[in-house]
Scaffold this motif. Structure first.
Motif, short mmCIF file in Angstrom:
data_model
loop_
_atom_site.label_atom_id
_atom_site.label_comp_id
_atom_site.label_asym_id
_atom_site.label_seq_id
_atom_site.Cartn_x
_atom_site.Cartn_y
_atom_site.Cartn_z
N PRO A 96 0.81 -1.23 0.00
CA PRO A 96 0.00 0.00 0.00
C PRO A 96 0.84 1.27 0.00
O PRO A 96 0.48 2.25 -0.66
N LEU A 97 1.97 1.27 0.69
CA LEU A 97 2.82 2.46 0.72
C LEU A 97 3.43 2.74 -0.64
O LEU A 97 3.60 3.89 -1.05
N CYS A 144 -0.01 3.70 10.34
CA CYS A 144 -0.22 2.28 10.67
C CYS A 144 0.35 1.36 9.60
O CYS A 144 0.89 0.29 9.91
N GLN A 145 0.27 1.77 8.33
CA GLN A 145 0.84 0.97 7.24
C GLN A 145 2.36 0.88 7.35
O GLN A 145 2.95 -0.16 7.04
N LEU A 146 2.99 1.96 7.80
CA LEU A 146 4.45 1.93 7.99
C LEU A 146 4.84 0.81 8.94
O LEU A 146 5.81 0.08 8.70
N PHE A 147 4.10 0.68 10.03
CA PHE A 147 4.38 -0.40 10.97
C PHE A 147 4.05 -1.76 10.36
O PHE A 147 4.79 -2.73 10.53
N ALA A 148 2.94 -1.82 9.61
CA ALA A 148 2.46 -3.09 9.09
C ALA A 148 3.38 -3.68 8.02
O ALA A 148 3.51 -4.90 7.93
N VAL A 149 4.00 -2.83 7.19
CA VAL A 149 4.83 -3.34 6.10
C VAL A 149 6.25 -3.65 6.54
O VAL A 149 7.01 -4.29 5.81
N SER A 150 6.65 -3.19 7.72
CA SER A 150 8.04 -3.38 8.16
C SER A 150 8.33 -4.86 8.39
O SER A 150 7.48 -5.60 8.87
#
Length: 452
Positions: free
Chosen positions: A9-10, A258-264
Protein backbone atom coordinates in the motif's frame (compact mmCIF):
# COMPACT_ATOMS: atom_id res chain seq x y z
CA UNK A 1 -4.66 6.11 -10.35
CA UNK A 2 -4.10 2.51 -11.48
CA UNK A 3 -3.04 0.34 -8.52
CA UNK A 4 -0.26 -2.15 -9.02
CA UNK A 5 -1.29 -5.25 -7.11
CA UNK A 6 2.11 -6.68 -6.28
CA UNK A 7 3.20 -3.45 -4.59
CA UNK A 8 2.57 -2.68 -0.91
CA UNK A 9 0.00 0.00 0.00
CA UNK A 10 2.82 2.46 0.72
CA UNK A 11 4.42 1.86 -2.67
CA UNK A 12 1.12 2.54 -4.42
CA UNK A 13 0.82 6.05 -2.97
CA UNK A 14 1.80 8.69 -5.57
CA UNK A 15 5.04 10.50 -4.83
CA UNK A 16 6.95 13.55 -5.98
CA UNK A 17 10.34 12.48 -7.42
CA UNK A 18 13.37 13.70 -5.48
CA UNK A 19 17.10 13.88 -5.99
CA UNK A 20 19.25 13.11 -2.95
CA UNK A 21 21.07 16.43 -3.29
CA UNK A 22 17.74 18.25 -2.81
CA UNK A 23 17.43 16.93 0.75
CA UNK A 24 19.34 18.26 3.76
CA UNK A 25 18.88 17.17 7.37
CA UNK A 26 19.92 19.57 10.13
CA UNK A 27 20.88 18.33 13.57
CA UNK A 28 20.33 21.22 15.97
CA UNK A 29 17.89 24.00 16.80
CA UNK A 30 20.59 26.66 16.38
CA UNK A 31 21.43 25.34 12.91
CA UNK A 32 17.72 25.35 12.07
CA UNK A 33 17.32 28.97 13.22
CA UNK A 34 20.22 30.07 11.05
CA UNK A 35 18.88 28.22 8.01
CA UNK A 36 15.42 29.77 8.48
CA UNK A 37 16.77 33.29 8.85
CA UNK A 38 19.07 32.88 5.82
CA UNK A 39 16.18 31.59 3.70
CA UNK A 40 13.95 34.53 4.64
CA UNK A 41 16.76 36.99 3.91
CA UNK A 42 17.28 35.48 0.44
CA UNK A 43 13.59 35.02 -0.45
CA UNK A 44 12.50 36.41 -3.80
CA UNK A 45 8.95 35.25 -4.53
CA UNK A 46 7.06 33.74 -1.58
CA UNK A 47 7.26 33.03 2.14
CA UNK A 48 4.55 30.89 3.74
CA UNK A 49 5.00 30.14 7.46
CA UNK A 50 2.52 27.74 9.05
CA UNK A 51 2.99 27.10 12.77
CA UNK A 52 1.03 26.35 15.93
CA UNK A 53 2.25 29.70 17.22
CA UNK A 54 4.67 32.55 16.56
CA UNK A 55 5.55 33.86 20.00
CA UNK A 56 6.06 37.43 21.17
CA UNK A 57 9.62 36.92 22.40
CA UNK A 58 13.12 37.56 21.06
CA UNK A 59 13.06 34.73 18.51
CA UNK A 60 9.56 35.59 17.32
CA UNK A 61 10.48 39.26 17.03
CA UNK A 62 13.57 38.35 14.99
CA UNK A 63 11.48 36.30 12.56
CA UNK A 64 8.82 39.02 12.19
CA UNK A 65 11.51 41.68 11.67
CA UNK A 66 13.04 39.51 8.94
CA UNK A 67 9.63 39.16 7.25
CA UNK A 68 9.05 42.93 7.29
CA UNK A 69 12.57 43.48 5.92
CA UNK A 70 11.89 40.99 3.11
CA UNK A 71 8.68 42.85 2.26
CA UNK A 72 10.48 46.19 2.25
CA UNK A 73 13.14 44.84 -0.12
CA UNK A 74 10.61 43.24 -2.46
CA UNK A 75 7.11 44.74 -2.06
CA UNK A 76 5.64 42.20 -4.51
CA UNK A 77 6.81 39.18 -2.50
CA UNK A 78 3.94 36.96 -1.28
CA UNK A 79 4.21 36.59 2.52
CA UNK A 80 1.64 34.73 4.61
CA UNK A 81 1.79 33.64 8.26
CA UNK A 82 -0.71 31.12 9.65
CA UNK A 83 -1.06 30.22 13.32
CA UNK A 84 -3.67 28.53 15.47
CA UNK A 85 -6.63 30.84 16.12
CA UNK A 86 -7.08 29.92 19.78
CA UNK A 87 -3.43 29.67 20.76
CA UNK A 88 -2.75 33.15 19.37
CA UNK A 89 -5.46 34.77 21.47
CA UNK A 90 -4.49 33.53 24.89
CA UNK A 91 -1.48 34.09 27.06
CA UNK A 92 0.89 31.42 28.28
CA UNK A 93 -0.56 28.70 30.50
CA UNK A 94 -1.23 30.17 33.93
CA UNK A 95 -1.11 33.76 32.69
CA UNK A 96 -4.11 35.89 33.69
CA UNK A 97 -6.13 37.55 30.95
CA UNK A 98 -7.17 41.21 31.21
CA UNK A 99 -10.92 41.58 30.47
CA UNK A 100 -11.72 43.61 27.37
CA UNK A 101 -8.14 43.58 26.12
CA UNK A 102 -6.77 41.72 23.10
CA UNK A 103 -4.72 38.91 24.59
CA UNK A 104 -1.72 36.82 23.66
CA UNK A 105 0.29 37.05 20.48
CA UNK A 106 -2.63 38.56 18.55
CA UNK A 107 -2.18 41.85 20.41
CA UNK A 108 1.46 41.87 19.37
CA UNK A 109 0.64 41.14 15.72
CA UNK A 110 -1.74 44.10 15.72
CA UNK A 111 0.83 46.39 17.29
CA UNK A 112 3.41 45.43 14.66
CA UNK A 113 0.87 46.05 11.92
CA UNK A 114 0.18 49.56 13.26
CA UNK A 115 3.86 50.42 13.40
CA UNK A 116 4.93 49.07 9.99
CA UNK A 117 4.32 50.62 6.60
CA UNK A 118 4.17 47.21 4.92
CA UNK A 119 1.57 44.54 5.71
CA UNK A 120 2.41 41.00 6.82
CA UNK A 121 -0.92 39.16 7.11
CA UNK A 122 -1.15 36.80 10.08
CA UNK A 123 -4.12 34.43 9.79
CA UNK A 124 -5.72 32.57 12.67
CA UNK A 125 -6.91 29.07 11.74
CA UNK A 126 -9.64 27.62 14.04
CA UNK A 127 -9.63 23.84 13.61
CA UNK A 128 -12.25 23.46 16.33
CA UNK A 129 -14.52 25.73 18.36
CA UNK A 130 -12.31 25.19 21.43
CA UNK A 131 -8.55 24.74 21.64
CA UNK A 132 -8.90 21.68 23.87
CA UNK A 133 -10.61 19.78 21.05
CA UNK A 134 -8.34 20.58 18.11
CA UNK A 135 -5.64 22.97 16.91
CA UNK A 136 -3.73 23.84 13.76
CA UNK A 137 -0.80 21.41 13.91
CA UNK A 138 0.27 21.69 10.27
CA UNK A 139 4.03 21.95 9.88
CA UNK A 140 6.23 23.23 7.11
CA UNK A 141 7.51 26.59 5.91
CA UNK A 142 7.72 27.31 2.18
CA UNK A 143 10.30 29.88 1.10
CA UNK A 144 10.50 30.19 -2.69
CA UNK A 145 10.97 26.55 -3.79
CA UNK A 146 12.34 25.25 -0.49
CA UNK A 147 10.28 23.42 2.13
CA UNK A 148 11.65 23.78 5.65
CA UNK A 149 9.91 21.10 7.70
CA UNK A 150 10.06 20.72 11.46
CA UNK A 151 7.78 20.01 14.39
CA UNK A 152 9.03 23.23 15.98
CA UNK A 153 6.94 26.34 16.49
CA UNK A 154 8.57 29.79 16.62
CA UNK A 155 9.85 30.98 19.99
CA UNK A 156 13.06 31.26 21.98
CA UNK A 157 13.32 27.64 23.08
CA UNK A 158 12.44 26.06 19.71
CA UNK A 159 14.97 28.27 17.92
CA UNK A 160 17.61 28.06 20.70
CA UNK A 161 17.66 31.84 20.93
CA UNK A 162 18.93 31.79 24.52
CA UNK A 163 20.44 29.17 26.84
CA UNK A 164 17.84 26.40 26.56
CA UNK A 165 16.56 24.60 23.48
CA UNK A 166 13.71 22.23 22.62
CA UNK A 167 15.13 19.54 20.39
CA UNK A 168 13.15 18.72 17.26
CA UNK A 169 13.76 17.41 13.74
CA UNK A 170 14.75 19.72 10.90
CA UNK A 171 14.51 18.91 7.19
CA UNK A 172 15.13 21.10 4.13
CA UNK A 173 13.89 19.97 0.71
CA UNK A 174 14.55 22.05 -2.40
CA UNK A 175 11.75 20.96 -4.71
CA UNK A 176 9.43 23.30 -6.61
CA UNK A 177 6.59 20.76 -6.97
CA UNK A 178 6.54 19.97 -3.25
CA UNK A 179 6.72 23.66 -2.31
CA UNK A 180 3.90 24.62 -4.68
CA UNK A 181 1.78 21.67 -3.53
CA UNK A 182 2.00 22.82 0.07
CA UNK A 183 1.27 26.46 -0.82
CA UNK A 184 -1.71 25.44 -2.95
CA UNK A 185 -3.16 23.46 -0.04
CA UNK A 186 -2.94 26.53 2.18
CA UNK A 187 -4.56 28.74 -0.43
CA UNK A 188 -7.31 26.30 -1.40
CA UNK A 189 -8.28 24.92 1.98
CA UNK A 190 -7.23 27.49 4.59
CA UNK A 191 -7.06 31.02 3.22
CA UNK A 192 -10.32 30.63 1.29
CA UNK A 193 -12.28 29.42 4.33
CA UNK A 194 -14.81 31.78 5.92
CA UNK A 195 -13.69 30.60 9.39
CA UNK A 196 -10.11 31.85 8.87
CA UNK A 197 -9.51 35.50 9.76
CA UNK A 198 -6.58 37.84 10.12
CA UNK A 199 -5.22 38.40 13.60
CA UNK A 200 -3.05 41.40 12.73
CA UNK A 201 -6.15 43.55 12.21
CA UNK A 202 -8.33 45.02 14.98
CA UNK A 203 -11.92 43.98 15.72
CA UNK A 204 -11.30 40.22 15.75
CA UNK A 205 -14.59 38.33 15.74
CA UNK A 206 -15.27 36.38 18.94
CA UNK A 207 -15.03 32.63 18.47
CA UNK A 208 -18.65 32.29 19.55
CA UNK A 209 -19.75 34.23 16.47
CA UNK A 210 -17.89 31.81 14.19
CA UNK A 211 -19.13 28.48 15.50
CA UNK A 212 -21.12 27.61 12.38
CA UNK A 213 -18.22 28.57 10.07
CA UNK A 214 -15.74 26.61 12.18
CA UNK A 215 -17.86 23.45 12.13
CA UNK A 216 -18.23 23.70 8.36
CA UNK A 217 -14.50 24.34 8.04
CA UNK A 218 -13.61 21.23 10.05
CA UNK A 219 -15.96 19.12 7.94
CA UNK A 220 -14.24 20.41 4.79
CA UNK A 221 -10.79 19.76 6.24
CA UNK A 222 -11.66 16.09 6.69
CA UNK A 223 -11.91 15.83 2.89
CA UNK A 224 -8.89 18.03 2.09
CA UNK A 225 -5.82 16.46 0.46
CA UNK A 226 -2.53 17.64 -0.99
CA UNK A 227 -2.83 17.54 -4.79
CA UNK A 228 0.03 17.27 -7.27
CA UNK A 229 0.51 16.01 -10.82
CA UNK A 230 3.05 13.24 -10.27
CA UNK A 231 1.37 9.86 -10.68
CA UNK A 232 2.74 6.46 -9.79
CA UNK A 233 4.03 3.92 -12.27
CA UNK A 234 6.08 0.76 -12.01
CA UNK A 235 9.06 2.66 -13.38
CA UNK A 236 8.81 5.28 -10.61
CA UNK A 237 10.86 3.37 -8.10
CA UNK A 238 13.35 5.99 -6.99
CA UNK A 239 13.59 8.48 -4.17
CA UNK A 240 10.28 10.31 -3.64
CA UNK A 241 8.31 12.37 -1.13
CA UNK A 242 4.56 12.42 -0.51
CA UNK A 243 2.91 15.17 1.56
CA UNK A 244 0.05 13.84 3.70
CA UNK A 245 -2.63 15.57 5.74
CA UNK A 246 -5.40 14.45 8.04
CA UNK A 247 -7.82 15.43 10.80
CA UNK A 248 -10.20 13.20 12.73
CA UNK A 249 -10.51 9.45 13.11
CA UNK A 250 -9.21 7.07 10.44
CA UNK A 251 -7.81 9.87 8.27
CA UNK A 252 -5.27 9.18 5.46
CA UNK A 253 -2.27 10.21 7.55
CA UNK A 254 -3.27 7.91 10.41
CA UNK A 255 -3.65 5.04 7.94
CA UNK A 256 -0.19 5.62 6.46
CA UNK A 257 1.35 5.67 9.94
CA UNK A 258 -0.22 2.28 10.67
CA UNK A 259 0.84 0.97 7.24
CA UNK A 260 4.45 1.93 7.99
CA UNK A 261 4.38 -0.40 10.97
CA UNK A 262 2.46 -3.09 9.09
CA UNK A 263 4.83 -3.34 6.10
CA UNK A 264 8.04 -3.38 8.16
CA UNK A 265 9.94 -6.62 8.22
CA UNK A 266 13.24 -5.81 9.91
CA UNK A 267 13.43 -2.62 11.98
CA UNK A 268 11.30 0.33 13.13
CA UNK A 269 12.47 3.43 14.99
CA UNK A 270 9.88 5.73 16.56
CA UNK A 271 10.33 9.18 18.11
CA UNK A 272 7.59 10.70 20.24
CA UNK A 273 7.76 13.37 22.97
CA UNK A 274 4.71 12.17 24.92
CA UNK A 275 4.45 8.42 25.51
CA UNK A 276 0.78 7.90 24.84
CA UNK A 277 0.26 5.81 21.71
CA UNK A 278 -3.24 5.48 20.20
CA UNK A 279 -4.65 1.96 20.36
CA UNK A 280 -4.12 1.50 16.60
CA UNK A 281 -0.38 2.24 16.95
CA UNK A 282 0.00 -0.01 20.00
CA UNK A 283 -1.62 -2.87 18.08
CA UNK A 284 0.73 -2.44 15.11
CA UNK A 285 3.78 -2.32 17.38
CA UNK A 286 2.66 -5.53 19.08
CA UNK A 287 2.13 -7.20 15.70
CA UNK A 288 5.55 -6.06 14.50
CA UNK A 289 7.21 -7.51 17.59
CA UNK A 290 5.41 -10.82 17.01
CA UNK A 291 6.74 -10.84 13.41
CA UNK A 292 10.25 -10.51 14.76
CA UNK A 293 10.74 -6.86 13.82
CA UNK A 294 13.23 -4.92 15.94
CA UNK A 295 11.47 -1.88 17.43
CA UNK A 296 13.27 1.11 18.98
CA UNK A 297 11.32 3.85 20.73
CA UNK A 298 13.02 7.13 21.60
CA UNK A 299 10.96 9.17 24.05
CA UNK A 300 11.71 12.17 26.22
CA UNK A 301 12.43 11.62 29.90
CA UNK A 302 9.77 13.24 32.08
CA UNK A 303 12.26 15.98 32.98
CA UNK A 304 12.69 16.72 29.25
CA UNK A 305 8.95 17.22 28.80
CA UNK A 306 7.92 20.81 28.08
CA UNK A 307 5.28 20.59 30.85
CA UNK A 308 7.74 19.45 33.53
CA UNK A 309 8.22 21.77 36.49
CA UNK A 310 10.96 21.20 39.04
CA UNK A 311 9.36 19.88 42.27
CA UNK A 312 11.05 22.73 44.13
CA UNK A 313 8.94 25.23 42.15
CA UNK A 314 5.28 26.06 42.87
CA UNK A 315 3.01 23.23 41.76
CA UNK A 316 0.72 23.60 38.73
CA UNK A 317 -1.85 21.01 37.63
CA UNK A 318 -0.39 20.91 34.10
CA UNK A 319 2.96 19.77 35.56
CA UNK A 320 1.42 16.37 36.36
CA UNK A 321 1.28 15.48 32.65
CA UNK A 322 4.89 14.24 32.37
CA UNK A 323 4.19 11.85 35.25
CA UNK A 324 1.07 10.54 33.50
CA UNK A 325 3.16 9.81 30.41
CA UNK A 326 5.84 8.13 32.51
CA UNK A 327 3.23 5.89 34.15
CA UNK A 328 2.13 4.87 30.65
CA UNK A 329 5.73 4.12 29.68
CA UNK A 330 6.35 2.02 32.77
CA UNK A 331 3.26 -0.10 32.08
CA UNK A 332 4.33 -0.58 28.46
CA UNK A 333 7.88 -1.61 29.40
CA UNK A 334 6.57 -4.01 32.06
CA UNK A 335 4.28 -5.71 29.51
CA UNK A 336 7.17 -5.97 27.03
CA UNK A 337 9.96 -6.87 29.46
CA UNK A 338 10.58 -10.17 27.64
CA UNK A 339 10.99 -8.34 24.30
CA UNK A 340 13.58 -6.07 25.92
CA UNK A 341 15.46 -9.06 27.35
CA UNK A 342 15.49 -10.65 23.85
CA UNK A 343 16.87 -7.33 22.53
CA UNK A 344 13.96 -7.10 20.12
CA UNK A 345 12.59 -3.94 21.77
CA UNK A 346 14.68 -0.94 22.72
CA UNK A 347 13.28 1.90 24.85
CA UNK A 348 15.51 4.96 25.04
CA UNK A 349 14.96 8.03 27.25
CA UNK A 350 16.29 11.37 25.97
CA UNK A 351 17.62 13.83 28.54
CA UNK A 352 20.16 16.61 28.12
CA UNK A 353 20.48 19.13 30.95
CA UNK A 354 17.49 21.48 31.24
CA UNK A 355 16.65 21.18 27.55
CA UNK A 356 13.43 19.59 26.30
CA UNK A 357 12.52 16.98 23.71
CA UNK A 358 9.96 17.41 20.92
CA UNK A 359 10.95 14.87 18.26
CA UNK A 360 8.38 12.96 16.24
CA UNK A 361 8.76 10.53 13.36
CA UNK A 362 9.19 6.99 12.10
CA UNK A 363 11.93 5.16 10.20
CA UNK A 364 11.09 1.72 8.79
CA UNK A 365 13.34 -0.91 7.16
CA UNK A 366 15.78 1.76 5.89
CA UNK A 367 13.34 2.34 3.01
CA UNK A 368 10.81 4.69 4.57
CA UNK A 369 10.92 7.74 6.79
CA UNK A 370 8.04 9.85 8.05
CA UNK A 371 8.77 13.47 8.93
CA UNK A 372 5.83 14.80 10.92
CA UNK A 373 4.52 17.03 13.66
CA UNK A 374 2.15 14.22 14.70
CA UNK A 375 2.86 13.27 18.33
CA UNK A 376 1.61 9.72 17.72
CA UNK A 377 -0.94 10.14 20.49
CA UNK A 378 -4.76 9.99 20.62
CA UNK A 379 -5.06 13.76 20.33
CA UNK A 380 -3.06 13.80 17.09
CA UNK A 381 -5.07 10.86 15.71
CA UNK A 382 -8.48 12.37 16.53
CA UNK A 383 -8.47 16.12 17.16
CA UNK A 384 -5.68 18.19 15.59
CA UNK A 385 -5.07 19.03 11.94
CA UNK A 386 -1.81 17.19 11.22
CA UNK A 387 0.47 16.68 8.24
CA UNK A 388 3.62 14.76 7.32
CA UNK A 389 6.16 14.06 4.60
CA UNK A 390 6.56 10.39 3.68
CA UNK A 391 9.95 9.73 2.08
CA UNK A 392 10.58 6.49 0.16
CA UNK A 393 14.22 5.64 -0.42
CA UNK A 394 14.48 2.23 -2.16
CA UNK A 395 18.10 2.78 -3.25
CA UNK A 396 19.17 3.93 0.24
CA UNK A 397 20.34 7.32 -1.06
CA UNK A 398 19.52 9.13 2.19
CA UNK A 399 20.80 6.48 4.58
CA UNK A 400 23.84 8.51 5.58
CA UNK A 401 21.64 11.46 6.55
CA UNK A 402 19.15 9.29 8.42
CA UNK A 403 21.94 7.49 10.30
CA UNK A 404 23.60 10.79 11.24
CA UNK A 405 20.30 12.18 12.54
CA UNK A 406 19.54 9.09 14.63
CA UNK A 407 23.09 9.01 16.01
CA UNK A 408 22.74 12.65 17.01
CA UNK A 409 19.43 11.95 18.76
CA UNK A 410 20.75 8.86 20.57
CA UNK A 411 23.75 10.80 21.84
CA UNK A 412 21.68 12.01 24.80
CA UNK A 413 19.64 8.86 25.50
CA UNK A 414 19.67 6.21 28.18
CA UNK A 415 18.45 2.70 27.29
CA UNK A 416 15.92 1.17 29.68
CA UNK A 417 16.72 -2.47 30.44
CA UNK A 418 14.07 -3.11 33.08
CA UNK A 419 10.75 -1.47 33.96
CA UNK A 420 11.93 -0.99 37.57
CA UNK A 421 14.40 1.62 36.28
CA UNK A 422 11.38 3.87 35.68
CA UNK A 423 9.88 5.62 38.70
CA UNK A 424 6.41 4.65 39.88
CA UNK A 425 3.71 6.77 41.51
CA UNK A 426 5.11 6.22 45.01
CA UNK A 427 8.31 7.98 43.97
CA UNK A 428 6.55 11.15 42.77
CA UNK A 429 6.25 14.45 44.67
CA UNK A 430 3.35 14.47 47.14
CA UNK A 431 1.19 16.97 45.23
CA UNK A 432 1.61 14.96 42.02
CA UNK A 433 0.68 11.73 43.82
CA UNK A 434 -2.47 13.27 45.29
CA UNK A 435 -3.60 14.70 41.96
CA UNK A 436 -2.97 11.49 40.02
CA UNK A 437 -4.81 9.44 42.63
CA UNK A 438 -7.78 11.82 42.45
CA UNK A 439 -7.82 11.74 38.65
CA UNK A 440 -7.67 7.95 38.64
CA UNK A 441 -10.55 7.69 41.11
CA UNK A 442 -12.89 9.63 38.84
CA UNK A 443 -11.27 8.24 35.66
CA UNK A 444 -10.26 11.68 34.41
CA UNK A 445 -6.78 10.32 33.71
CA UNK A 446 -8.29 8.50 30.69
CA UNK A 447 -9.72 11.78 29.38
CA UNK A 448 -6.35 13.47 29.88
CA UNK A 449 -4.63 10.82 27.78
CA UNK A 450 -7.09 11.51 24.95
CA UNK A 451 -6.98 15.31 24.79
CA UNK A 452 -3.59 16.44 26.17
Amino acid sequence: MRLIRHLSPLEQIPGIPLQAEQVRTLLSAAEYRQALMNAIAQARHRIYLCSLYLQNDEAGAQVMAALYAAKARRPAIDIVVLVDWHRAQRGLIGEARVPGKVAGNAAWYQELSRLQAEQIPVYGVPVQTRELFGVLHLKGFVIDDTVIYSGASINNVYLHQQDKYRHDRYLLIDNAMLATTMVNFIRRHLLSASAVHRLDKPDISPTGNLRHEIREFRAQLKKARYQFDAGYSESQSGLSVTPLVGVGKNNPLNRVICQLFAVSRHQITICTPYFNFPLAVTREINRALKRGVRVDIIVGDKTANDFFIDPAQPFKVISALPYLYEMNLRRFVKVHQADIVREQLGVHLWCEGENTYHLKGIWADQRYALMTGNNLNPRAFRLDLENALLIRDPALELQQQWSAELSSIRQHTKTILHYREIQEIGDYPEQVRRLLARLSTIRLDRLAYRVL
